[in-house]
Design a protein around this motif. Sequence first.
Motif, PDB file in Angstrom:
ATOM      1  N   GLY A  96       0.819  -1.216   0.000  1.00  0.00           N
ATOM      2  CA  GLY A  96       0.000   0.000   0.000  1.00  0.00           C
ATOM      3  C   GLY A  96       0.849   1.260   0.000  1.00  0.00           C
ATOM      4  N   SER A  97       0.582   2.143   0.957  1.00  0.00           N
ATOM      5  CA  SER A  97       1.310   3.411   1.037  1.00  0.00           C
ATOM      6  C   SER A  97       2.765   3.233   1.459  1.00  0.00           C
ATOM      7  CB  SER A  97       0.599   4.341   2.030  1.00  0.00           C
ATOM      8  OG  SER A  97       0.535   3.740   3.322  1.00  0.00           O
ATOM      9  N   ASP A  98       3.093   2.056   1.968  1.00  0.00           N
ATOM     10  CA  ASP A  98       4.473   1.749   2.380  1.00  0.00           C
ATOM     11  C   ASP A  98       5.139   0.968   1.255  1.00  0.00           C
ATOM     12  OD1 ASP A  98       6.831   0.997   3.571  1.00  0.00           O
ATOM     13  OD2 ASP A  98       5.909  -0.366   5.033  1.00  0.00           O
ATOM     14  N   SER A  99       5.918   1.665   0.444  1.00  0.00           N
ATOM     15  CA  SER A  99       6.522   1.026  -0.733  1.00  0.00           C
ATOM     16  C   SER A  99       7.731   0.177  -0.379  1.00  0.00           C
ATOM     17  CB  SER A  99       6.944   2.096  -1.747  1.00  0.00           C
ATOM     18  OG  SER A  99       7.992   2.883  -1.201  1.00  0.00           O
ATOM     19  N   GLU A 121      -1.781  -3.704  -0.453  1.00  0.00           N
ATOM     20  CA  GLU A 121      -2.510  -2.938   0.561  1.00  0.00           C
ATOM     21  C   GLU A 121      -1.631  -2.750   1.788  1.00  0.00           C
ATOM     22  OE1 GLU A 121      -5.873  -4.940   2.259  1.00  0.00           O
ATOM     23  OE2 GLU A 121      -4.916  -6.915   2.113  1.00  0.00           O
ATOM     24  N   TYR A 122      -1.945  -1.711   2.545  1.00  0.00           N
ATOM     25  CA  TYR A 122      -1.183  -1.444   3.763  1.00  0.00           C
ATOM     26  C   TYR A 122      -1.707  -2.319   4.902  1.00  0.00           C
ATOM     27  CZ  TYR A 122       0.694   0.796   7.891  1.00  0.00           C
ATOM     28  OH  TYR A 122       1.333   1.022   9.090  1.00  0.00           O
TER      29      TYR A 122
END
Length: 304
Positions: A130-133, A173-174
């Motif tokens: 998710g937002s944490d690549s 997804e995060y």
Amino acid sequence: MENNLGPRSRKHQSKKTTLKWSTRHTVLLALVAIILTIFLFRVSRYFKQDVISVNQAYLYQKSDLDSQKTASLSQGSRITILSSRYHWYYIKTDDGHLGWIPDWYFSTDKQITVTSLKNATIVLDAGHGGSDSGALSTGEAEEKTYTLIYIKELARKLQARGAKVYLTRNKDEYISLAARPQLSNRVHADAFISIHFDSSPDANTASGVTTYYYSKKLSYSLAYNLSSQFSSLGLDNKGIDFGNFQVLRDNQRPAVLLEFGYINSDNDFAMIKSSKYRNAATNDIIKGLNNYFTAKADDESETK
């Protein structure tokens, strides 16, 4: 009044009386035998039954905590175990309900020691999402993409060998760091494996594969057996190291975190994105897990 019965009549009547008594006696003994048999059967069944040791237990339709609950059992309920699978028992209750319950509803001596991969519960964790690549390659490829590709391939191979597999995420997804070990603890995983790709402060300055563990008592054997397989991957096997990572630190089950190369090393990333390297890495994890469970089986047989 005189008894007009002759000797033969009196003898015949005596025989009839004896026969009636014998018949009644036989019937009585048969009834006693039937009652005793029923009593012994019930006593035998009672002592063969097992007892729920937790305050509240549930009967599940399948051997999965996410399946439908079909009944509720209180502490002390007596049940009959019919079969087992993974960390689950298929049971029959006193009132005739059939279903699955996890082995942690019982006292420690009744909990299943898993000594083969085909009966194991494995939690696989694709790092980041998710937002944490996660870390980036020199060409801006994201770590989260490759951790999921590796985890999905590993999951397919484990399931083909009979293992019960849970994924902390199966898409981009995060998922919080706290939720990952929580899943492992909830399903009583026999092994938790988190896959990542390392990164150095400066690109193209580091290379290699590292296996991390947190609890030596719980996880060192798992880390050792996995790491021992990684020497032929084509990247330097940097061995085993202590890792103070939350997914390991909060894990109450055997858990490791694998760094399968440095994503910001062009040499390592060329390996990481190749199907040949991915196939070899996931196959080596399978071999390591087989060795780990074989070692557990040996330890189990020595303690008996």
